[in-house]
Design a protein around this motif. Sequence first.
Motif, PDB file in Angstrom:
ATOM      1  N   GLY A  42       0.806  -1.217   0.000  1.00  0.00           N
ATOM      2  CA  GLY A  42       0.000   0.000   0.000  1.00  0.00           C
ATOM      3  C   GLY A  42       0.834   1.259   0.000  1.00  0.00           C
ATOM      4  N   GLU A  43       2.143   1.123   0.004  1.00  0.00           N
ATOM      5  CA  GLU A  43       3.070   2.253  -0.048  1.00  0.00           C
ATOM      6  C   GLU A  43       3.668   2.341  -1.447  1.00  0.00           C
ATOM      7  OE1 GLU A  43       3.466   4.395   2.481  1.00  0.00           O
ATOM      8  OE2 GLU A  43       2.041   3.211   3.634  1.00  0.00           O
ATOM      9  N   ALA A  44       4.362   3.434  -1.739  1.00  0.00           N
ATOM     10  CA  ALA A  44       4.925   3.664  -3.064  1.00  0.00           C
ATOM     11  C   ALA A  44       5.962   2.616  -3.460  1.00  0.00           C
ATOM     12  CB  ALA A  44       5.542   5.051  -3.126  1.00  0.00           C
ATOM     13  N   LEU A  45       6.600   2.015  -2.479  1.00  0.00           N
ATOM     14  CA  LEU A  45       7.588   0.957  -2.737  1.00  0.00           C
ATOM     15  C   LEU A  45       7.396  -0.150  -1.723  1.00  0.00           C
ATOM     16  CD1 LEU A  45      10.763   3.109  -3.416  1.00  0.00           C
ATOM     17  CD2 LEU A  45       9.443   1.805  -5.096  1.00  0.00           C
ATOM     18  N   PRO A  46       7.582  -1.373  -2.099  1.00  0.00           N
ATOM     19  CA  PRO A  46       7.924  -1.876  -3.424  1.00  0.00           C
ATOM     20  C   PRO A  46       6.699  -1.855  -4.341  1.00  0.00           C
ATOM     21  CG  PRO A  46       7.564  -3.717  -1.953  1.00  0.00           C
ATOM     22  CD  PRO A  46       7.431  -2.449  -1.126  1.00  0.00           C
ATOM     23  N   PRO A  60       6.978  -7.891 -15.892  1.00  0.00           N
ATOM     24  CA  PRO A  60       8.136  -7.345 -16.606  1.00  0.00           C
ATOM     25  C   PRO A  60       8.986  -6.363 -15.800  1.00  0.00           C
ATOM     26  CG  PRO A  60       6.100  -6.429 -17.495  1.00  0.00           C
ATOM     27  CD  PRO A  60       5.716  -7.467 -16.476  1.00  0.00           C
ATOM     28  N   TRP A  61       8.397  -5.695 -14.770  1.00  0.00           N
ATOM     29  CA  TRP A  61       9.160  -4.727 -13.988  1.00  0.00           C
ATOM     30  C   TRP A  61       8.798  -4.816 -12.513  1.00  0.00           C
ATOM     31  CZ3 TRP A  61       6.502  -2.838 -18.412  1.00  0.00           C
ATOM     32  CH2 TRP A  61       7.325  -2.597 -19.510  1.00  0.00           C
ATOM     33  N   LYS A  62       9.803  -4.593 -11.677  1.00  0.00           N
ATOM     34  CA  LYS A  62       9.636  -4.467 -10.229  1.00  0.00           C
ATOM     35  C   LYS A  62      10.546  -3.337  -9.772  1.00  0.00           C
ATOM     36  CE  LYS A  62       8.853  -9.342  -9.141  1.00  0.00           C
ATOM     37  NZ  LYS A  62       9.256 -10.456  -8.274  1.00  0.00           N
ATOM     38  N   ALA A  63      10.187  -2.706  -8.668  1.00  0.00           N
ATOM     39  CA  ALA A  63      11.054  -1.663  -8.109  1.00  0.00           C
ATOM     40  C   ALA A  63      10.990  -1.689  -6.592  1.00  0.00           C
ATOM     41  CB  ALA A  63      10.652  -0.289  -8.627  1.00  0.00           C
ATOM     42  N   ALA A  64      12.136  -1.436  -5.986  1.00  0.00           N
ATOM     43  CA  ALA A  64      12.213  -1.331  -4.534  1.00  0.00           C
ATOM     44  C   ALA A  64      12.864  -0.018  -4.100  1.00  0.00           C
ATOM     45  CB  ALA A  64      13.002  -2.512  -3.960  1.00  0.00           C
ATOM     46  N   SER A  66      12.991   3.060  -6.499  1.00  0.00           N
ATOM     47  CA  SER A  66      12.671   4.209  -7.339  1.00  0.00           C
ATOM     48  C   SER A  66      11.164   4.472  -7.354  1.00  0.00           C
ATOM     49  CB  SER A  66      13.196   3.969  -8.759  1.00  0.00           C
ATOM     50  OG  SER A  66      12.954   5.082  -9.569  1.00  0.00           O
ATOM     51  N   VAL A  67      10.724   5.478  -6.575  1.00  0.00           N
ATOM     52  CA  VAL A  67       9.308   5.827  -6.508  1.00  0.00           C
ATOM     53  C   VAL A  67       8.828   6.269  -7.887  1.00  0.00           C
ATOM     54  CG1 VAL A  67       7.622   7.437  -5.524  1.00  0.00           C
ATOM     55  CG2 VAL A  67       9.429   6.478  -4.084  1.00  0.00           C
ATOM     56  N   GLY A  68       7.693   5.734  -8.309  1.00  0.00           N
ATOM     57  CA  GLY A  68       7.112   6.109  -9.597  1.00  0.00           C
ATOM     58  C   GLY A  68       7.550   5.255 -10.760  1.00  0.00           C
ATOM     59  N   PHE A  69       8.566   4.410 -10.568  1.00  0.00           N
ATOM     60  CA  PHE A  69       9.101   3.600 -11.659  1.00  0.00           C
ATOM     61  C   PHE A  69       8.025   2.704 -12.262  1.00  0.00           C
ATOM     62  CE2 PHE A  69      10.967  -0.413 -13.141  1.00  0.00           C
ATOM     63  CZ  PHE A  69      11.854   0.052 -14.106  1.00  0.00           C
ATOM     64  N   CYS A  70       7.274   1.989 -11.430  1.00  0.00           N
ATOM     65  CA  CYS A  70       6.275   1.044 -11.945  1.00  0.00           C
ATOM     66  C   CYS A  70       5.154   1.771 -12.683  1.00  0.00           C
ATOM     67  CB  CYS A  70       5.713   0.191 -10.814  1.00  0.00           C
ATOM     68  SG  CYS A  70       6.926  -0.938 -10.101  1.00  0.00           S
ATOM     69  N   ALA A  71       4.676   2.874 -12.115  1.00  0.00           N
ATOM     70  CA  ALA A  71       3.612   3.643 -12.772  1.00  0.00           C
ATOM     71  C   ALA A  71       4.079   4.173 -14.116  1.00  0.00           C
ATOM     72  CB  ALA A  71       3.163   4.782 -11.871  1.00  0.00           C
ATOM     73  N   GLU A  72       5.330   4.627 -14.175  1.00  0.00           N
ATOM     74  CA  GLU A  72       5.883   5.140 -15.427  1.00  0.00           C
ATOM     75  C   GLU A  72       5.977   4.039 -16.478  1.00  0.00           C
ATOM     76  OE1 GLU A  72      10.111   6.949 -16.955  1.00  0.00           O
ATOM     77  OE2 GLU A  72       9.441   7.481 -14.951  1.00  0.00           O
ATOM     78  N   LYS A  73       6.482   2.867 -16.093  1.00  0.00           N
ATOM     79  CA  LYS A  73       6.629   1.755 -17.037  1.00  0.00           C
ATOM     80  C   LYS A  73       5.265   1.269 -17.521  1.00  0.00           C
ATOM     81  CE  LYS A  73      10.997   1.328 -17.507  1.00  0.00           C
ATOM     82  NZ  LYS A  73      11.590   1.648 -18.810  1.00  0.00           N
ATOM     83  N   ALA A  74       4.287   1.202 -16.612  1.00  0.00           N
ATOM     84  CA  ALA A  74       2.938   0.779 -17.003  1.00  0.00           C
ATOM     85  C   ALA A  74       2.332   1.773 -17.989  1.00  0.00           C
ATOM     86  CB  ALA A  74       2.055   0.628 -15.771  1.00  0.00           C
ATOM     87  N   ALA A  75       2.492   3.076 -17.713  1.00  0.00           N
ATOM     88  CA  ALA A  75       1.963   4.109 -18.609  1.00  0.00           C
ATOM     89  C   ALA A  75       2.617   4.023 -19.988  1.00  0.00           C
ATOM     90  CB  ALA A  75       2.173   5.493 -18.004  1.00  0.00           C
ATOM     91  N   GLU A  76       3.916   3.768 -20.025  1.00  0.00           N
ATOM     92  CA  GLU A  76       4.612   3.599 -21.311  1.00  0.00           C
ATOM     93  C   GLU A  76       4.071   2.394 -22.072  1.00  0.00           C
ATOM     94  OE1 GLU A  76       8.763   3.353 -20.345  1.00  0.00           O
ATOM     95  OE2 GLU A  76       8.892   5.467 -19.794  1.00  0.00           O
ATOM     96  N   LEU A  77       3.804   1.293 -21.352  1.00  0.00           N
ATOM     97  CA  LEU A  77       3.279   0.092 -22.003  1.00  0.00           C
ATOM     98  C   LEU A  77       1.871   0.328 -22.548  1.00  0.00           C
ATOM     99  CD1 LEU A  77       3.839  -2.847 -22.752  1.00  0.00           C
ATOM    100  CD2 LEU A  77       3.046  -3.502 -20.466  1.00  0.00           C
ATOM    101  N   VAL A  78       1.049   1.057 -21.804  1.00  0.00           N
ATOM    102  CA  VAL A  78      -0.290   1.406 -22.281  1.00  0.00           C
ATOM    103  C   VAL A  78      -0.177   2.245 -23.553  1.00  0.00           C
ATOM    104  CG1 VAL A  78      -2.358   2.779 -21.770  1.00  0.00           C
ATOM    105  CG2 VAL A  78      -1.459   1.185 -20.066  1.00  0.00           C
ATOM    106  N   GLU A  79       0.705   3.234 -23.550  1.00  0.00           N
ATOM    107  CA  GLU A  79       0.873   4.087 -24.727  1.00  0.00           C
ATOM    108  C   GLU A  79       1.353   3.287 -25.937  1.00  0.00           C
ATOM    109  OE1 GLU A  79      -0.213   7.223 -25.224  1.00  0.00           O
ATOM    110  OE2 GLU A  79      -1.047   6.925 -23.225  1.00  0.00           O
TER     111      GLU A  79
END
Length: 111
Positions: A42-46, A60-64, A66-79
């Motif tokens: 429920g927190e920004a990381l992981p 395809p991606w995990k982060a522990a 870098s805050v925002g990394f997963c949201a950024e990668k998901a948004a790129e994949l949607v685009e």
Amino acid sequence: MKKLMVVAALLASGSAFAAENTLERCTHGNEFRLIEVIYPTGEALPCEVQYTKADGTTTPWKAANSVGFCAEKAAELVEKHRGWGWHCESPVPVQLPEVAEPAQLPEVTEQ
């Protein structure tokens, strides 16, 4: 593009934040893809990005760190999917029908 701006704003704030899982559903004809950002605590990381299609789910991606990394990668994949002609949207939450109170049964008295 709008999601990338939101992610950029969150990153610029530099503060930790509580995070909610997100889900995008992409369709193309009879095909579908689900692109999810999961925040297990429920927190920004992981966080992790899960990608689901008919033959299964991958991460395809995990982060522990870098805050925002997963949201950024998901948004790129949607685009990318939109660029390939897919229609992507956040699904409407499922709402269960309201359950009416059970009808009052008449009292039965012993005879």
